[in-house]
Motif scaffolding. Structure first.
Motif, PDB file in Angstrom:
ATOM      1  N   GLU A 118     -23.337 -15.690 -36.776  1.00  0.00           N
ATOM      2  CA  GLU A 118     -23.200 -14.427 -37.509  1.00  0.00           C
ATOM      3  C   GLU A 118     -22.820 -13.270 -36.600  1.00  0.00           C
ATOM      4  O   GLU A 118     -22.052 -12.414 -36.973  1.00  0.00           O
ATOM      5  CB  GLU A 118     -24.505 -14.074 -38.221  1.00  0.00           C
ATOM      6  N   GLY A 119     -23.434 -13.214 -35.454  1.00  0.00           N
ATOM      7  CA  GLY A 119     -23.217 -12.110 -34.537  1.00  0.00           C
ATOM      8  C   GLY A 119     -24.484 -11.295 -34.386  1.00  0.00           C
ATOM      9  O   GLY A 119     -25.597 -11.810 -34.540  1.00  0.00           O
ATOM     10  N   TYR A 120     -24.310 -10.028 -34.117  1.00  0.00           N
ATOM     11  CA  TYR A 120     -25.445  -9.125 -33.912  1.00  0.00           C
ATOM     12  C   TYR A 120     -25.842  -8.485 -35.230  1.00  0.00           C
ATOM     13  O   TYR A 120     -24.989  -8.143 -36.045  1.00  0.00           O
ATOM     14  CB  TYR A 120     -25.074  -8.032 -32.908  1.00  0.00           C
ATOM     15  N   ARG A 121     -27.135  -8.321 -35.415  1.00  0.00           N
ATOM     16  CA  ARG A 121     -27.620  -7.632 -36.603  1.00  0.00           C
ATOM     17  C   ARG A 121     -28.908  -6.895 -36.257  1.00  0.00           C
ATOM     18  O   ARG A 121     -29.561  -7.179 -35.246  1.00  0.00           O
ATOM     19  CB  ARG A 121     -27.843  -8.594 -37.755  1.00  0.00           C
ATOM     20  N   LEU A 122     -29.244  -5.950 -37.107  1.00  0.00           N
ATOM     21  CA  LEU A 122     -30.490  -5.212 -36.929  1.00  0.00           C
ATOM     22  C   LEU A 122     -31.671  -6.111 -37.274  1.00  0.00           C
ATOM     23  O   LEU A 122     -31.620  -6.883 -38.227  1.00  0.00           O
ATOM     24  CB  LEU A 122     -30.518  -3.973 -37.823  1.00  0.00           C
TER      25      LEU A 122
END
Length: 112
Positions: free
Chosen positions: A82-86
């Protein structure tokens, strides 16, 4: 009096000798691209490349440094595929920006 465990000791913070939590947070968020990263992740995960694109082609080195700092602080996580997320804490931080965002919108209209 015994010393607190190392994890509980106050961090050194630029511009503050106290290491108070608010000073540590403002130090982190005041670093170039930190707030922008949190803002851009508000709607969901982004890959490094997509994040760099929405951050006006920020230097990959600086972007990765900020992502590492935000991950260490618990605001951002890297999710495989997905990548980076909060994180939940990152979303809570973002929510604290909303009143300031609304104020900025009103302030900008006043400037027109």
């Amino acid at each position: 009096m015994p010393k607190p465990p190392s994890a509980a000791r106050k961090r050194s913070v630029r511009g503050s000798r106290t290491g108070r939590p608010i000073m540590a947070l403002l130090d982190l968020l005041g670093r170039r691209w930190s707030l922008r990263i949190v803002w851009e992740l508000r709607n969901g995960a982004l890959t490094s490349r997509a994040l760099r694109t929405v951050c006006d082609q920020a230097s990959p080195t600086i972007l990765q440094t900020r992502l590492t700092e935000l991950r260490e602080a618990g605001f951002v996580e890297l999710v495989s595929g997905e990548g980076y997320r909060l994180t939940a804490l990152g979303r809570e931080l973002f929510e604290t920006f909303l009143p300031l965002h609304r104020f900025a919108e009103r302030w900008t209209k006043r400037q027109e």
